[in-house]
Scaffold this active site. Structure first.
Site, short mmCIF file in Angstrom:
data_model
loop_
_atom_site.label_atom_id
_atom_site.label_comp_id
_atom_site.label_asym_id
_atom_site.label_seq_id
_atom_site.Cartn_x
_atom_site.Cartn_y
_atom_site.Cartn_z
N LYS A 186 0.89 -1.18 0.00
CA LYS A 186 0.00 0.00 0.00
C LYS A 186 0.92 1.22 0.00
CE LYS A 186 -2.55 3.39 1.70
NZ LYS A 186 -2.03 4.50 0.90
N GLU A 243 9.47 2.48 10.84
CA GLU A 243 10.49 3.50 10.54
C GLU A 243 9.76 4.83 10.55
OE1 GLU A 243 13.68 3.18 10.18
OE2 GLU A 243 13.79 0.99 10.19
N GLU A 270 8.93 18.55 13.70
CA GLU A 270 9.61 18.17 12.46
C GLU A 270 9.02 18.98 11.30
OE1 GLU A 270 8.61 14.24 11.00
OE2 GLU A 270 10.42 14.13 9.77
P1 NAP Z 1 2.16 9.34 6.93
O1 NAP Z 1 1.07 10.33 6.84
O2 NAP Z 1 2.36 8.58 8.18
O3 NAP Z 1 1.90 8.36 5.67
C1 NAP Z 1 2.76 7.29 5.36
C2 NAP Z 1 1.96 6.13 4.79
O4 NAP Z 1 1.03 5.68 5.78
C3 NAP Z 1 1.12 6.48 3.56
O5 NAP Z 1 1.08 5.35 2.72
C4 NAP Z 1 -0.25 6.73 4.16
O6 NAP Z 1 -1.32 6.51 3.25
C5 NAP Z 1 -0.29 5.70 5.26
N1 NAP Z 1 -1.20 6.01 6.37
C6 NAP Z 1 -1.69 7.21 6.76
N2 NAP Z 1 -2.47 7.07 7.85
C7 NAP Z 1 -2.49 5.75 8.15
C8 NAP Z 1 -3.10 4.96 9.17
N3 NAP Z 1 -3.87 5.50 10.12
N4 NAP Z 1 -2.88 3.63 9.18
C9 NAP Z 1 -2.09 3.06 8.25
N5 NAP Z 1 -1.48 3.74 7.25
C10 NAP Z 1 -1.67 5.07 7.20
O7 NAP Z 1 3.57 9.97 6.62
P2 NAP Z 1 3.94 11.17 5.64
O8 NAP Z 1 3.62 12.42 6.32
O9 NAP Z 1 3.42 10.94 4.29
O10 NAP Z 1 5.52 10.94 5.57
C11 NAP Z 1 6.40 11.72 6.25
C12 NAP Z 1 6.78 11.15 7.59
O11 NAP Z 1 7.41 9.88 7.40
C13 NAP Z 1 7.81 12.02 8.27
O12 NAP Z 1 7.55 12.07 9.65
C14 NAP Z 1 9.11 11.29 7.98
O13 NAP Z 1 10.13 11.60 8.89
C15 NAP Z 1 8.67 9.86 8.04
N6 NAP Z 1 9.60 8.99 7.32
C16 NAP Z 1 10.38 8.12 8.02
C17 NAP Z 1 11.31 7.32 7.35
C18 NAP Z 1 12.20 6.35 8.10
O14 NAP Z 1 12.83 5.51 7.45
N7 NAP Z 1 12.32 6.42 9.43
C19 NAP Z 1 11.43 7.41 5.96
C20 NAP Z 1 10.61 8.30 5.28
C21 NAP Z 1 9.69 9.09 5.96
P3 NAP Z 1 -2.07 7.76 2.56
O15 NAP Z 1 -1.07 8.42 1.71
O16 NAP Z 1 -3.18 7.12 1.83
O17 NAP Z 1 -2.54 8.66 3.68
#
Ligand code: NAP
Length: 477
Positions: A174, A249, A377
């Site tokens: 997904k 992660e 962040e």
């Molecule tokens: P996000 O909102 O958490 O979304 C990431 C993924 O999770 C997307 O596929 C999203 O789908 C899905 N998602 C959203 N809500 C969900 C839920 N309640 N249950 C299950 N899946 C769900 O993250 P983002 O804002 O796009 O990404 C940025 C964040 O990711 C930042 O905090 C960054 O630091 C972190 N990050 C961490 C790493 C690491 O390796 N540690 C790497 C990259 C990014 P939808 O798009 O459909 O909402």
């Protein structure tokens, strides 16, 4: 576009779709199915059956399929890279590099799996097991759901799917709703290479809803997630219902510390390269710039000069170094956090203007008490500069966050660098570089609220498998 369930291209069962938009042009690239619980559950049931058969396929055959897969991806590299560039705003140069990185990660896991063994244990160590031979084998966990974020749709796909598949698991992928098409194309390559239909399936739709279904299904054994800390925590709570394995992660607000004995030109190059890469949307990017007060003015002057020379523009132009953010909404969120930082007393000394999905890199002088100096962040090209006087103060500021993904320290004194590396609370410390650094082999992952588990060839194969002990009792007559 359509989803791929059991090898078939399908729409959402209720026919609903949403738009996949190019953030640079604002044009709709395609519509995307808004998958339903029924779609998701069907994929999980198919995966459950297919996984058992896949686990019986000899390892060398699974490795051969992965090799074939990477050659198919390379044949289609330009098309996949253009998709990644168009739907995510990533520069075409970085998109090409990321597709190549995906191939490298798959190949590295395929090679590592060939050397991944169980153990044998000391013979005759206890009277009650005397004469027995005790050894272990590694077996797959079962069905994985891999949830990836928008920022590295290829590299993070690889870090999740490669180790799972090569060890005999099935995966339902997904991807983020902002960047669904590139990952679909890669999943097509897996199927073309010979991965069975139920072993690699691709669903799209709201992450929030998928998270809720995960908490209710009995057909999933593990969730591997990269994204924000808030979502990671929510997923973990839901997964507890079925005791699914969870690998997280998560976010970061990584420190980059600059001591006054550092090579200032290198320091500025690392600061800008780390923060502006992928328009600042990198989990392990340097996000807090902790600069010794004796060099702060000169550092800021040189930093602004370097930012001015950075080529920002059309992501599809090979000369561009920084494209736009993934969406106008994401850029507006960065703009809001810049404003909030200024309201908290920050002095905006350069940039910060928004134009559609573009954000001009911003340099803000802040105190160590500002939110951005702790847990806020900002996922965009923003440089909060925090001054310090002593080594201990630098460590204290670096660690005053609930995150702990990566870190960097700039100094020409190796003792100081090592002392900092031992004191910083982060999963990675880069000396004379920014924490925006990743090798396929390193155990990549976070301390504190930055995650649970480690990704990399040295760790993930253990995490995606379970260890079975075989005790052979035999008569020594
Ligand atoms: P996000 O909102 O958490 O979304 C990431 C993924 O999770 C997307 O596929 C999203 O789908 C899905 N998602 C959203 N809500 C969900 C839920 N309640 N249950 C299950 N899946 C769900 O993250 P983002 O804002 O796009 O990404 C940025 C964040 O990711 C930042 O905090 C960054 O630091 C972190 N990050 C961490 C790493 C690491 O390796 N540690 C790497 C990259 C990014 P939808 O798009 O459909 O909402």
């Amino acid at each position: 576009m359509q989803m791929i369930i059991n090898g078939e291209y399908v729409d959402a069962s209720n026919g609903k779709v949403f738009d996949n938009v190019n953030p640079y042009t604002g044009q709709v690239i395609c519509t995307v199915p808004s998958g339903t619980r029924e779609d998701f559950e069907r994929a999980a049931v198919v995966a459950k059956k297919a996984q058992k058969e896949w686990a019986e396929v000899p390892l060398y055959k699974r490795v051969d399929i992965i090799r074939k897969f990477t050659s198919i991806v390379r044949e289609n590299l330009e098309d996949i890279a253009r998709t990644v560039c168009e739907e995510g705003g990533k520069t075409i140069t970085d998109a090409r590099g990321e597709v190549e990185c995906l191939c490298m990660v798959f190949e590295s896991f395929a090679e590592a799996a060939r050397h991944f063994c169980g153990n044998t244990y000391p013979l005759n160590a206890e009277a009650r097991t005397q004469g027995d031979i005790i050894f272990t084998v590694r077996e797959p966990l079962g069905v994985f759901v891999a949830i990836t974020p928008f920022n590295f749709p290829m590299e993070l796909y690889a870090h999740k799917v490669a180790p799972a598949i090569v060890t005999g698991n099935a995966v339902i992928i997904k991807a983020a709703s902002d960047t669904p098409l590139g990952a679909l194309k890669v999943t097509e390559c897996l199927l073309k290479a010979g991965v069975p239909a139920g072993v690699a399936q691709y669903v799209t739709g709201s992450g929030r809803e998928v998270g809720a279904w995960l908490a209710q299904t009995k057909n999933v054994d593990a969730v591997t997630f990269t994204g924000s800390t808030a979502v990671g925590m929510e997923l973990m709570r839901g997964a507890a219902n079925n005791l699914e394995h969870v690998f997280l992660e998560l976010g970061g607000n990584d420190p980059h510390v600059f001591f006054d004995d550092c090579d200032l030109d290198l320091a500025v190059a690392e600061a800008v390269g780390g923060r502006c890469y992928n328009a600042g949307q990198t989990c392990c990017a340097n996000k807090r710039f902790i600069v010794q007060n004796t060099i702060k003015d000169e550092f800021v002057r040189k930093l602004i000069d370097a930012i001015k020379a950075y080529r920002i523009g059309d992501p599809s132009d090979p000369q561009t170094q920084m494209g736009c953010l993934v969406s106008e909404k994401a850029a507006a969120e960065v703009e809001k956090l810049i404003e909030k930082t200024v309201q908290q007393g920050g002095e905006l000394v350069y940039g910060g203007k928004r134009d559609g999905a573009f954000i001009e890199p911003a340099v803000i002088l802040v105190s160590k008490d500002a939110d951005v100096a702790k847990d806020m962040e900002i996922f965009g090209p923003v440089f909060p500069i925090i001054g310090f006087d002593t080594f201990d103060e630098a460590v204290q500021i670096a660690n005053q966050t609930s995150y702990g993904l990566a870190s960097g320290v700039m100094t020409n004194d190796i003792n100081k660098a090592m002392k900092f590396a031992m004191k910083v609370q982060a999963g990675t410390c880069v000396i004379n570089g920014s924490g925006n650094y990743r090798s396929v082999h390193q155990p990549f992952g976070g301390y504190k609220h930055s995650g649970i588990g480690r990704e990399g060839t040295t760790h993930t194969l253990s995490e995606v498998t379970q260890e079975k002990t075989v005790a052979m009792r035999y008569t020594q007559k």
